[in-house]
Design a protein around this motif. Sequence first.
Motif, PDB file in Angstrom:
ATOM      1  N   SER A  56       0.861  -1.193   0.000  1.00  0.00           N
ATOM      2  CA  SER A  56       0.000   0.000   0.000  1.00  0.00           C
ATOM      3  C   SER A  56       0.892   1.236   0.000  1.00  0.00           C
ATOM      4  O   SER A  56       2.122   1.125  -0.031  1.00  0.00           O
ATOM      5  CB  SER A  56      -0.891   0.000   1.246  1.00  0.00           C
ATOM      6  N   ASN A  57       0.258   2.389   0.081  1.00  0.00           N
ATOM      7  CA  ASN A  57       1.026   3.641   0.167  1.00  0.00           C
ATOM      8  C   ASN A  57       0.920   4.288   1.538  1.00  0.00           C
ATOM      9  O   ASN A  57       1.206   5.479   1.702  1.00  0.00           O
ATOM     10  CB  ASN A  57       0.581   4.612  -0.937  1.00  0.00           C
ATOM     11  N   ARG A  58       0.497   3.488   2.515  1.00  0.00           N
ATOM     12  CA  ARG A  58       0.466   3.937   3.911  1.00  0.00           C
ATOM     13  C   ARG A  58       0.507   2.686   4.782  1.00  0.00           C
ATOM     14  O   ARG A  58       0.163   1.595   4.318  1.00  0.00           O
ATOM     15  CB  ARG A  58      -0.789   4.751   4.204  1.00  0.00           C
ATOM     16  N   PRO A  59       0.933   2.803   6.038  1.00  0.00           N
ATOM     17  CA  PRO A  59       0.958   1.626   6.905  1.00  0.00           C
ATOM     18  C   PRO A  59      -0.449   1.156   7.247  1.00  0.00           C
ATOM     19  O   PRO A  59      -1.344   1.981   7.479  1.00  0.00           O
ATOM     20  CB  PRO A  59       1.705   2.111   8.151  1.00  0.00           C
TER      21      PRO A  59
ATOM     22  N   THR B  61       8.922   0.501   3.003  1.00  0.00           N
ATOM     23  CA  THR B  61       8.900   0.370   4.462  1.00  0.00           C
ATOM     24  C   THR B  61       8.111  -0.877   4.835  1.00  0.00           C
ATOM     25  O   THR B  61       6.995  -1.084   4.344  1.00  0.00           O
ATOM     26  CB  THR B  61       8.227   1.600   5.100  1.00  0.00           C
TER      27      THR B  61
ATOM     28  N   GLN C 122       4.313   1.502  -4.966  1.00  0.00           N
ATOM     29  CA  GLN C 122       3.836   1.271  -3.593  1.00  0.00           C
ATOM     30  C   GLN C 122       4.978   1.553  -2.624  1.00  0.00           C
ATOM     31  O   GLN C 122       6.141   1.219  -2.900  1.00  0.00           O
ATOM     32  CB  GLN C 122       3.371  -0.173  -3.413  1.00  0.00           C
ATOM     33  N   SER C 123       4.642   2.124  -1.480  1.00  0.00           N
ATOM     34  CA  SER C 123       5.687   2.510  -0.526  1.00  0.00           C
ATOM     35  C   SER C 123       5.798   1.576   0.680  1.00  0.00           C
ATOM     36  O   SER C 123       6.826   1.572   1.361  1.00  0.00           O
ATOM     37  CB  SER C 123       5.428   3.942  -0.029  1.00  0.00           C
ATOM     38  N   HIS C 124       4.747   0.796   0.963  1.00  0.00           N
ATOM     39  CA  HIS C 124       4.731  -0.019   2.179  1.00  0.00           C
ATOM     40  C   HIS C 124       4.445  -1.494   1.884  1.00  0.00           C
ATOM     41  O   HIS C 124       3.622  -1.808   1.022  1.00  0.00           O
ATOM     42  CB  HIS C 124       3.671   0.490   3.158  1.00  0.00           C
TER      43      HIS C 124
ATOM     44  N   ASP D  83      -7.472  -0.102   9.828  1.00  0.00           N
ATOM     45  CA  ASP D  83      -6.752   0.873   9.000  1.00  0.00           C
ATOM     46  C   ASP D  83      -7.079   0.725   7.514  1.00  0.00           C
ATOM     47  O   ASP D  83      -6.759   1.619   6.715  1.00  0.00           O
ATOM     48  CB  ASP D  83      -5.235   0.735   9.192  1.00  0.00           C
TER      49      ASP D  83
ATOM     50  N   ASN E 150       3.001  -4.372   4.197  1.00  0.00           N
ATOM     51  CA  ASN E 150       2.403  -4.693   5.497  1.00  0.00           C
ATOM     52  C   ASN E 150       2.462  -6.205   5.668  1.00  0.00           C
ATOM     53  O   ASN E 150       1.900  -6.960   4.865  1.00  0.00           O
ATOM     54  CB  ASN E 150       0.956  -4.202   5.518  1.00  0.00           C
TER      55      ASN E 150
ATOM     56  N   THR F 101       6.034  -2.990   7.550  1.00  0.00           N
ATOM     57  CA  THR F 101       5.221  -2.697   8.728  1.00  0.00           C
ATOM     58  C   THR F 101       4.747  -3.991   9.382  1.00  0.00           C
ATOM     59  O   THR F 101       4.108  -4.828   8.723  1.00  0.00           O
ATOM     60  CB  THR F 101       3.986  -1.851   8.336  1.00  0.00           C
TER      61      THR F 101
END
Length: 324
Positions: A154-157, A289, A224-226, A163, A228, A291
């Motif tokens: 995703s692009n956020r945690p 990142t 995508q940045s994350h 969430d 999870n 998570t």
Amino acid sequence: MFKSIRTGAVALAALAAVAAAPAWAADLTLKLGHLANEQNAWHKAAVKFGEELAARTDGRIAVEIYPNESLGKEMDLINGMQLGTADMTITGESLQNWAPMAALLAVPYAYKSLEHMDEVAGGEIGEQIKAQIVERARIRPIAYFARGPRNLTSNRPIAHPDDLDGLKMRVPNVPLFVDVWKALGAQPTPMAFSEVFTSLQNGAIGAQENPLALIRSANFNEVQSHVNLTQHVRSWIYLTISELAWNKLSDEDKAHVMDAAAAAQAYERELFLASLAEDRAYLEGKGMTFTEVDGAAYAAKAKDAVLANVNDEIKPIVEGLFAE
């Protein structure tokens, strides 16, 4: 005289041909087809199996390996093994078309860790699965390989299912996956894998889920940045031999096959663990990142949807796995 010379020449040529023949010419050649490419750990483990079996039988049994579906697609190979036109393949939950218990190979949130999955695959439930596959599909699992767990990008945690908050995400066109992600709070959208990168790039979807190896090979780190670490599907796949081929073997050679399979399984596990670490390091190096998530919260919220999608034969087993 001319005839005698000619006959002698033919005899010498025949002797030369015999001398040139490889000393390891096999009495039996097993054809092993699979869908992976030559760089895949499954292929490398198949090669290891062939080497080990040849060594243990002094070359009496050879294994010819056909990667990239060159001997046929997965279902074609299974059918071919039942008919005697193929001997071996690497296959998994597709076997549920014959043996319903094979669905247990890939049930979301059924296995809490790799160790838990190993306990099941190598324990009593695993023996029940294999016995049903032998009985109903006429194919014998002789080793199993772990598959990379599926994770949500995703692009956020997204550490907790709350969430997700209606996040539009791609899932394979599998009712179980659609229902599970809907229950978790996402907006799942079935889509062909080939369309995922562009859809992430243009914002048509905001997330997708796959093993790290596919996240890497598809270059999802560019859109995508994350990652999870939902690890929502842990699964395994079998190295199998047809019962037709198995029944041709002596008891001694059956033991050699199983020993070679055990060596291949151990080798594949080494490759698997190394690839997980390497893929994570690569993706982190590309700026993603990782998570950690509340796995228990995800599993609890997914449970009812999972149980609604599994057949009655395996439902009690899945309930037991969730309770562990």
